[in-house]
Every structure is written in structure tokens, then in C-alpha cells.
Design a protein around this motif. Sequence first.
Motif, mmCIF file in Angstrom:
data_model
loop_
_atom_site.group_PDB
_atom_site.id
_atom_site.type_symbol
_atom_site.label_atom_id
_atom_site.label_comp_id
_atom_site.label_asym_id
_atom_site.label_seq_id
_atom_site.Cartn_x
_atom_site.Cartn_y
_atom_site.Cartn_z
ATOM 1 N N GLY A 126 34.350 51.605 48.159
ATOM 2 C CA GLY A 126 35.123 50.397 48.436
ATOM 3 C C GLY A 126 34.452 49.161 47.876
ATOM 4 N N HIS A 127 33.126 49.085 48.018
ATOM 5 C CA HIS A 127 32.388 47.956 47.457
ATOM 6 C C HIS A 127 32.446 47.979 45.927
ATOM 7 N N LYS A 129 34.900 48.965 44.076
ATOM 8 C CA LYS A 129 36.217 48.412 43.739
ATOM 9 C C LYS A 129 36.215 46.892 43.938
ATOM 10 N N GLY A 130 35.632 46.434 45.039
ATOM 11 C CA GLY A 130 35.585 45.005 45.320
ATOM 12 C C GLY A 130 34.771 44.231 44.302
ATOM 13 N N TRP A 131 33.561 44.715 44.000
ATOM 14 C CA TRP A 131 32.707 44.020 43.038
ATOM 15 C C TRP A 131 33.333 44.011 41.646
ATOM 16 N N THR A 132 33.994 45.101 41.258
ATOM 17 C CA THR A 132 34.673 45.150 39.958
ATOM 18 C C THR A 132 35.746 44.075 39.888
ATOM 19 N N SER A 133 36.526 43.935 40.948
ATOM 20 C CA SER A 133 37.555 42.897 41.011
ATOM 21 C C SER A 133 36.929 41.505 40.966
ATOM 22 N N ILE A 134 35.820 41.319 41.664
ATOM 23 C CA ILE A 134 35.135 40.018 41.680
ATOM 24 C C ILE A 134 34.647 39.653 40.279
ATOM 25 N N LEU A 135 34.063 40.594 39.552
ATOM 26 C CA LEU A 135 33.613 40.291 38.185
ATOM 27 C C LEU A 135 34.793 40.003 37.269
ATOM 28 N N GLU A 136 35.921 40.680 37.469
ATOM 29 C CA GLU A 136 37.122 40.391 36.694
ATOM 30 C C GLU A 136 37.586 38.962 36.943
ATOM 31 N N LYS A 137 37.576 38.543 38.212
ATOM 32 C CA LYS A 137 37.990 37.166 38.540
ATOM 33 C C LYS A 137 36.993 36.146 38.010
ATOM 34 N N LEU A 138 35.700 36.462 38.073
ATOM 35 C CA LEU A 138 34.692 35.552 37.541
ATOM 36 C C LEU A 138 34.961 35.302 36.056
#
Length: 142
Positions: A126-127, A129-138
Motif C-alpha cells: 500500500g505504501h 502505491k502511495g509513494w509512487t503516486s506522490i512522486l508522480e504528483k511531485l
Amino acid sequence: MTATEKDLTLTVERVIDASPETLFDAWLDPEMMKRFICPGDTTVPSAFSDAHEGGRFEVMMRVDGKDLPHTGTYKLIDRPNRLVFTWESHASRDDSEVTLTFTPAPGGTLVTLTQVRFLGEDQRDGHRKGWTSILEKLATVA
């Protein structure tokens, strides 16, 4: 806790078209944190950062109308190379730790995020997936 649970780690990487300094600073700036530390459909109504070694941060993630605090302590601030902090949330172990490195690369900066120590494989995944999404948004706000 089994040795396997203790040893669970994850690493995600992304090249982002921005300087190491810009990307490093984004992780310490509460206004920027609200814009990208929000995986998926999560929003961040508030963020706080006392950006010095030993200082604390908080990112209040709102998921389905429920506020979930994500907090930690800065362990190392080596601008613009490396940032290390604890990661405390409802879905992580108390001793979980995140390390970010920022390496100049063709096309910008290679951001490598490694998190260690999870409650189990589901939380690790789950983390990830979350961190991947966060780097995409960054990448979209830097």
C-alpha cells in the motif's frame, strides 16, 4: 514480529524534470507538501514542517472525509542530496523510516525513495502505491 516483517522494505524511483534543490526543498515546504504528498484522491487540508534535524512534520491527509495524520521526525537534512525522516501513520510501524536521495540525471533529477520496516506485506505494498503516486504528483508541481 517475524524477521521477514522487520526486514520489509520498498524503493520507488522517478526522474523528475527539476533540480535537486527544487525537489529537496519541496519536501520541507508545507505549501508544496500539501500539493503532492496526497496519493490518489487524497487531499491535504494542512501541513506543517519544522525543517531541522530533530524537528517534526505533519501532513494531514483527508481520505473519504476522514482526517488521517502522517507525522515524523527529521533525522538527516543534507540539502540537496539526502533527506531522512521517520514515518508515523495509522498504517506504519512506529520505527518506520524514509530516505530520499536526489541525484542529477539526464532529464532532471533521479528521486529515490526507500522506506524500511512495515507491519506486513499488505502495508508495504500500500505504501509503494502511495509513494509512487506522490512522486508522480511531485513531477507535476515541481
